[in-house]
Design a protein around this motif. Structure first.
Motif, PDB file in Angstrom:
ATOM      1  N   GLY A  21       3.948  -7.325  -6.367  1.00  0.00           N
ATOM      2  CA  GLY A  21       4.505  -6.193  -7.107  1.00  0.00           C
ATOM      3  C   GLY A  21       3.464  -5.567  -8.024  1.00  0.00           C
ATOM      4  N   ALA A  35       1.019  -3.669  -5.908  1.00  0.00           N
ATOM      5  CA  ALA A  35       1.557  -2.381  -5.475  1.00  0.00           C
ATOM      6  C   ALA A  35       1.419  -1.345  -6.589  1.00  0.00           C
ATOM      7  N   HIS A  40       7.292  -9.672   1.722  1.00  0.00           N
ATOM      8  CA  HIS A  40       7.417  -8.476   0.873  1.00  0.00           C
ATOM      9  C   HIS A  40       7.065  -7.227   1.679  1.00  0.00           C
ATOM     10  N   ASN A  70       6.697  -3.651  -0.544  1.00  0.00           N
ATOM     11  CA  ASN A  70       5.521  -3.630  -1.415  1.00  0.00           C
ATOM     12  C   ASN A  70       4.227  -3.711  -0.616  1.00  0.00           C
ATOM     13  N   GLU A 113       3.393  -0.387   0.868  1.00  0.00           N
ATOM     14  CA  GLU A 113       2.928   0.534  -0.175  1.00  0.00           C
ATOM     15  C   GLU A 113       1.475   0.238  -0.576  1.00  0.00           C
TER      16      GLU A 113
END
Length: 351
Positions: free
Chosen positions: A227, A230, A316, A319, A322
């Motif tokens: 996270g 990202a 994930h 994320n 991205e």
């Protein structure tokens, strides 16, 4: 009557000098686009002494055209086997022919009376060639900045930092000096005095922009969770082009100052022109290396982030996707920037 075409290459461009008709036939036969070299400006490099009148008349009678050194024109230099001087870094020679038909290569030393055998004229021609190469690089950066959705002026004006705010004033001063040079044909002491203090502001702004790029790389490197990764790569995607635009404008202004500086040296101390040209070339290469190292480091962090994301795509997916998209966007932006500044690098996007 035989035509003689005199060639000089400095690694960035190729000058073709000789009778105007012969020069034109040669360039057409080789299919090379060119622009005026501006040989007439070299009258100021000739000091009193024997042979000056003859050299001056030769300058007036000859035409000079400049060709950017591309893959095709570089092959032309190799094709005709120009001889390189370790002292000046210039590759020179002359071609003999009749009505544009090349008969063979002739070294300058074997052709007495050849225009470019005059050291002062040769140094002056090399100085003008350096200016033309930098002016073309400046035009390419202008095209690059025009393609950016967020105009550079908007980036600078939105910043509260005094370092970036000062760039706006420097921009105006240098643009004014370049306009005066174009109209007058030289750089006077008055014009030069106006821009001397601008170099520190540009260097300070360049250093600031490089620090911002380094900070983006460090932020990505410190991201421990997907996270966070990202978020850091997205921040880089949003900010990197702005800082690259600032760097591009700094580089463009530094080239403009170098063009003005060569004019000033040509006018005030022509005997120092060749050494000054080589020094400016070394300084320019150093700036390119500095920018290259910083942007390469950021690109490496983006590639590493994309690799990490690919390894975690099953856990994930959103994320990770991205991160890869942002990383590729940043890397492609840097590759485009490198191309505009002449920094070559091969890269494949991460999937």
């Amino acid at each position: 009557m035989d035509d003689e075409i005199q060639l000089i290459s400095d690694g960035d461009g190729l000058a073709v000098v000789g009778d105007p008709a012969a020069v034109e036939r040669f360039l057409v036969s080789e299919g090379l686009p060119s622009e005026d070299l501006g040989l007439q400006r070299l009258g100021s490099v000739l000091s009193a002494g024997a042979g000056v009148a003859q050299a001056g008349s030769e300058i007036a009678a000859n035409s000079g055209r400049w060709v950017k050194l591309t893959k095709e024109s570089a092959q032309l230099v190799q094709k005709h086997g120009l001889r390189r001087s370790s002292k000046t870094g210039l590759s020179t020679g002359a071609l003999k022919g009749s009505h544009g038909q090349i008969k063979g290569f002739v070294e300058f030393a074997k052709g007495p009376g050849t225009l470019l055998t005059n050291p002062a004229v040769l140094a002056g021609a090399a100085g003008i060639m350096a200016q033309l190469a930098m002016q073309q690089a400046m035009d390419e950066i202008t095209d690059y900045l025009a393609t950016i959705d967020k105009k550079l002026d908007d980036v600078l004006r939105a910043q509260q930092d005094a370092v970036l705010a000062d760039m706006i004033g420097v921009d105006f001063v240098i643009e004014e000096a370049m306009t005066i040079r174009e109209q007058v044909g030289r750089v006077s002491e008055v014009t030069w005095s106006k821009i001397q203090a601008t170099t520190m502001t540009i260097a300070r702004t360049q250093a600031y922009a490089l620090r911002q790029l380094d900070a983006l790389a460090e932020k990505t490197e410190r991201a421990a969770k997907i996270g966070e990764l990202a978020k850091s790569t997205k921040d880089a995607e949003l900010k990197v082009q702005e800082w690259l635009a600032v760097l591009a404008r700094c580089f463009q202004l530094q080239d403009a100052i170098a063009v003005l500086e060569l004019d000033r040296v040509l006018d005030a101390s022509p005997d120092e022109l060749d050494r000054h040209r080589l020094a400016l070339r070394a300084a320019r290469n150093n700036r390119l290396d500095l920018i290259s190292r910083s942007t390469e480091h950021l690109m490496a962090r983006m590639d590493a982030a994309a690799g990490t994301a690919n390894n975690k795509v099953l856990l994930h997916p959103t994320n990770s996707r991205e991160v890869v998209q942002s990383s590729n966007h940043v890397a492609n932006t840097i590759v485009d920037f490198h191309g505009r500044l002449g920094i070559e690098r091969d890269r494949q996007s991460c999937d």
